[in-house]
Motif scaffolding. Structure first.
Motif, PDB file in Angstrom:
ATOM      1  N   MET A   1       0.827  -1.202   0.000  1.00 48.03           N
ATOM      2  CA  MET A   1       0.000   0.000   0.000  1.00 48.03           C
ATOM      3  C   MET A   1       0.865   1.257   0.000  1.00 48.03           C
ATOM      4  N   GLN A   2       1.905   1.265   0.804  1.00 44.53           N
ATOM      5  CA  GLN A   2       2.769   2.434   0.896  1.00 44.53           C
ATOM      6  C   GLN A   2       3.515   2.683  -0.418  1.00 44.53           C
ATOM      7  N   ARG A   3       3.941   1.618  -1.078  1.00 50.64           N
ATOM      8  CA  ARG A   3       4.608   1.775  -2.373  1.00 50.64           C
ATOM      9  C   ARG A   3       3.655   2.331  -3.420  1.00 50.64           C
ATOM     10  N   ALA A   4       2.353   2.034  -3.265  1.00 54.00           N
ATOM     11  CA  ALA A   4       1.343   2.507  -4.215  1.00 54.00           C
ATOM     12  C   ALA A   4       0.813   3.892  -3.854  1.00 54.00           C
ATOM     13  N   GLY A   5       1.432   4.531  -2.885  1.00 55.36           N
ATOM     14  CA  GLY A   5       1.025   5.884  -2.522  1.00 55.36           C
ATOM     15  C   GLY A   5      -0.195   5.962  -1.637  1.00 55.36           C
ATOM     16  N   GLY A   6      -0.526   4.879  -0.953  1.00 54.78           N
ATOM     17  CA  GLY A   6      -1.637   4.906  -0.006  1.00 54.78           C
ATOM     18  C   GLY A   6      -2.889   4.210  -0.478  1.00 54.78           C
ATOM     19  N   THR A   7      -2.843   3.609  -1.656  1.00 56.32           N
ATOM     20  CA  THR A   7      -4.014   2.875  -2.152  1.00 56.32           C
ATOM     21  C   THR A   7      -3.748   1.377  -2.088  1.00 56.32           C
ATOM     22  N   TYR A   8      -4.819   0.637  -1.876  1.00 50.59           N
ATOM     23  CA  TYR A   8      -4.713  -0.819  -1.821  1.00 50.59           C
ATOM     24  C   TYR A   8      -5.951  -1.400  -2.489  1.00 50.59           C
TER      25      TYR A   8
END
Length: 297
Positions: free
Chosen positions: A55-62
């Motif tokens: 999620m953190q690598r995706a900028g906060g989206t999961y």
């Protein structure tokens, strides 16, 4: 959004060892099974922690729905596989139990498959947890709430007597949430705080269970995670171990049947565990070379 912590290859070794622990637990099948609880706890914390990193690598989206859908087909495939195995090896009325047990909808045709639908549902917590825990004070609120909520869930795990997989889910939920907290605490520089929450949860479990061995596994799981996290391991062989772990978990009950067929029901339990584990690992390495099959491992 917190900066993600870089993945460490020691986590792959942790997943592999957790898979072996699950096989050992199923070989011994003890009533007060601390090995299985510990291995499951480590698996859950790893799964949740890695989800937070994603999620953190995706900028906060999961993408919860998309990720859950990826598990539906493997769950159905493995349910069909173990259904066919059961039809082959079981002669009693329990052969058809799945057709009359509504709880089987939460597991599939083999009880260890409960982990797949659980993770499908547990994933929904990842993004909300990441959106809420954006500061140290919020981390404290989240972990305090988790420690409080865990008490009734652990009590129900011990005493409710609900059908499977509810006992598994009741302990898996707080431990998975603990893994989410750990994944969010590391970038905030507070890795000790989830350990303290785990200590409180372990005290609940200790008093609720009357000092049962499994009660220590919540704290021990997170301490094991932290120990593996700090191992400075690097090597091309480590990702291979981590990639094999879940496949071993899925297929090992079949090879346990094979082991008992080869060596008899009186085989030493540790021998059965080691043989089952090695056969399962070999099968996973072989299946991972087949593009169609690797999606289900």
């Amino acid at each position: 959004m917190n900066t993600p912590v870089q993945h460490r290859q020691s986590m792959d070794l942790a997943r592999f060892i957790a898979a072996f622990g699950v096989v050992v637990a199923h070989a011994y099948a003890l009533e007060n099974d601390w090995v299985g609880h510990l291995s499951l706890g480590l698996f859950l914390i790893l799964t949740a922690f890695l989800a937070v990193q994603s999620m953190q690598r995706a900028g906060g989206t999961y993408p919860f729905v998309a990720r859950a859908k990826r598990l539906v087909v493997p769950w159905l495939i493995w349910s069909l596989f173990y259904r066919l195995v059961m039809l082959k090896v079981v002669d009693g009325p329990e052969k058809y139990a799945i057709l009359s047990d509504p709880w089987s909808l939460l597991t599939g045709s083999a009880i260890h498959l409960w982990f797949l639908p659980f993770v499908m549902l547990a994933m929904v917590m990842v993004e909300p947890a990441g959106r809420f825990v954006t500061s140290v004070p919020r981390l404290a609120v989240a972990l305090t709430g988790l420690a409080l909520v865990s008490a009734p869930m652990l009590w129900l795990h011990q005493f409710a007597g609900w059908p499977q997989p509810m006992p598994q889910w009741l302990i898996a939920f707080p431990v998975y949430a603990l893994g989410l907290g750990l994944g969010l605490a590391h970038p905030l520089g507070k890795p000790l705080w989830p350990v303290l929450a785990a200590a409180v949860m372990t005290l609940w479990a200790y008093f609720i269970s009357g000092g049962a061995l499994w009660s220590a596994t919540i704290l021990t799981s997170i301490l094991l995670f932290e120990a593996f996290w700090r191992l400075p391991l690097r090597g091309k062989w480590l990702p291979m171990l981590g990639q094999s772990a879940f496949g071993i978990y899925l297929i090992h009950p079949f090879f346990m049947l094979v082991t008992y067929k080869l060596f008899g029901a009186d085989v030493m339990r540790m021998q059965a565990a080691v043989v089952t584990f090695l056969l399962s690992w070999a099968a996973v390495l072989l299946f991972r070379r087949v593009p169609v099959v690797v999606r289900f491992m």
